[in-house]
Design an enzyme around this catalytic site. Sequence first.
Site, PDB file in Angstrom:
ATOM      1  N   TYR A  64       0.942  -1.079   0.333  1.00 23.97           N
ATOM      2  CA  TYR A  64       0.213  -0.145  -0.001  1.00 23.97           C
ATOM      3  C   TYR A  64       0.684   1.155  -0.100  1.00 23.97           C
ATOM      4  O   TYR A  64       1.788   0.937   0.739  1.00 23.97           O
ATOM      5  CB  TYR A  64      -0.782   0.029   1.239  1.00 23.97           C
ATOM      6  N   GLY A 217     -15.683  -1.703  -2.090  1.00 23.75           N
ATOM      7  CA  GLY A 217     -14.541  -1.294  -2.119  1.00 23.75           C
ATOM      8  C   GLY A 217     -14.820  -0.331  -3.349  1.00 23.75           C
ATOM      9  O   GLY A 217     -15.253   0.871  -2.851  1.00 23.75           O
TER      10      GLY A 217
END
Length: 288
Positions: A64, A217
Amino acid sequence: MASTSLPGGTWTLGDLTVTRFGYGAMQLAGPWAMGPPADHDGALAVLREAVELGITHIDTADAYGPHVTNQLIREALHPYPESLHIVTKVGANRDQQGGWPPARDPESLRRSVHENLENLSLDALDLVNLRLGNAEGPQPGSVAEALETLVELQQKGLIRHLGLSNATPEQVAEAQTIASIVCVQNMYNLAHRQDDELIDTLADQGIAYVPFFPLGGFSPLQSSALSNVAARLGATPMSIALAWLLQRSPNILLIPGTSSTTHLRENIAGAGLSLSDNDHAELNKIGR
């Protein structure tokens, strides 16, 4: 189980007790989990608020950013409270286009584990999930070589517990012949119910199931049934979706992400809503 003011109580991952309501750090990076956050101090504030509210399960990955969320976690929370457990993932890198190319060869996995250790400033990782499949979802194939590499690192004391992410039921079964698996992290929510049978099987085995994208999401959940139940209870659709997940099975652990302290508190409150049998019946029609 220890008591907690967070909805859902706690669950034990191996020998680690965590709150069933956790926090997913993916949204702390920039858009599409690439680059730094727009509000650096705000990102630190969310992490600190999560711990202050009693959350003891933070989900992250060195991919990430890349590296961004782990470095934020270290800056905000290190030295870590003894009760806090950080769960990370290996098995995928990032490319310049923001893609997630697989990185499951032994050399890449070893490098990723060491990068997680360095960026989190840890001597050992509490739990490492091996990310399988690709951006389209789980894909068939053996997990043996990759998982055996992580087992070697576990035996060296660099990893405490192992899990799988983006896995098929067959891969979960194969992994269990190689190592002790304490959790499975797959995409699952009201509209995506493909893992119903797997969740129940894992519950019988005392293994946690951690749904990623619990609210849809990048494409938030939308359903007339969800909106109807939310209106009836005077809540947001996202609150209902979280409450349904927490009540779906006792082995489900939530890791909704946010970059807002206000939204974090709203998620906690929403997950604690009580749904009636009629609510469940209406909601259960969505994914079927």
